[in-house]
Motif scaffolding. Structure first.
Motif, mmCIF file in Angstrom:
data_model
loop_
_atom_site.group_PDB
_atom_site.id
_atom_site.type_symbol
_atom_site.label_atom_id
_atom_site.label_comp_id
_atom_site.label_asym_id
_atom_site.label_seq_id
_atom_site.Cartn_x
_atom_site.Cartn_y
_atom_site.Cartn_z
ATOM 1 N N ASP A 51 0.826 -1.207 0.000
ATOM 2 C CA ASP A 51 0.000 0.000 0.000
ATOM 3 C C ASP A 51 0.862 1.260 0.000
ATOM 4 N N TRP A 54 2.235 1.744 -3.483
ATOM 5 C CA TRP A 54 1.178 2.264 -4.351
ATOM 6 C C TRP A 54 0.986 3.762 -4.126
ATOM 7 N N PRO A 108 -11.241 0.754 -1.597
ATOM 8 C CA PRO A 108 -10.067 0.028 -1.080
ATOM 9 C C PRO A 108 -10.305 -1.460 -0.850
#
Length: 229
Positions: A51, A54, A108
């Motif tokens: 994450d 990203w 998400p």
């Protein structure tokens, strides 16, 4: 598209105006993006690190694109007969990336998230190819080394303080992108700061200072565009 010259990916720093030229700055960002995307795709990272990687990709993609649209594409439209067509196509690519990343960020827990991220990577790679093969060689043809370095400095100033998240409603061209995007930069950068990085008041003051800096950077870029165009 038919390339007017050799892709900047096939030229060295001397041929592209030096390490501080806009062409080398672009290439370095593109290479960094490519490496980060490859790492996201190939390494078995823990979810937290995945994450974070990203988020790093998203921040670089959007600050980079905003600086291109503010500084580079107005110049290209002035110096190239087909600049309008070329920049319109790249702006459409940027908008497609913006819309897809906005969908990823708003969902998400969607099971399609990894698939969407791979789609975003494919769009980013296509955008990089179009820029390095088609658009950026025209700037090499139009400007000497000294001007390429000055344009690079203006681009870097905008990139360093640009919005770092997707904002589908922000126009792709100045002055609209600056009027709508620069105020959002402060909000983006406040979100980007780690929760434990300091008191809330300090984080807010840093974000506000970033917005002021962004406004000054965009003003600098506009002057640079007028001077070099």
């Amino acid at each position: 598209m038919t390339a007017p010259a050799v892709s900047i990916s096939e030229q060295d720093a001397d041929a592209l105006g030096g390490d501080d030229s806009i062409l080398m700055r672009q290439r370095r960002d593109h290479a960094r993006l490519d490496a980060m995307m490859n790492r996201w795709l190939s390494e078995d990272l823990p979810p937290g690190e995945l994450d974070a990687l990203w988020l790093d990709i998203v921040q670089l993609v959007f600050s980079h694109a905003f600086a291109e649209e503010t500084v580079l594409w107005p110049l290209l439209r002035r110096v190239s007969p087909d600049g309008e067509e070329l920049t319109r196509q790249v702006e459409e690519e940027h908008q497609a990336i913006n819309d897809l990343v906005a969908r990823i960020e708003s969902s998400p827990d969607d099971p399609r998230r990894a698939e969407w991220i791979r789609e975003a990577f494919a769009l980013i790679r296509q955008d990089i190819r179009d820029e390095e093969d088609e658009l950026l060689p025209r700037l090499r043809t139009a400007y000497d080394d000294r001007k390429l370095r000055r344009i690079g400095a203006a681009w870097e100033a905008v990139r360093a303080t640009a919005p770092t998240r997707p904002h589908p409603g922000v126009p792709r061209r100045p002055p609209g992108n600056a009027l709508r995007g620069v105020p959002l930069s402060a909000f983006d950068r406040l979100r980007d700061l780690a929760p434990g990085s300091g008191p809330t008041a300090r984080r807010a003051s840093l974000a506000a200072a970033g917005a002021v800096a962004a406004g000054g950077a965009v003003a600098l870029a506009v002057r640079a565009v007028r001077r070099h165009g």
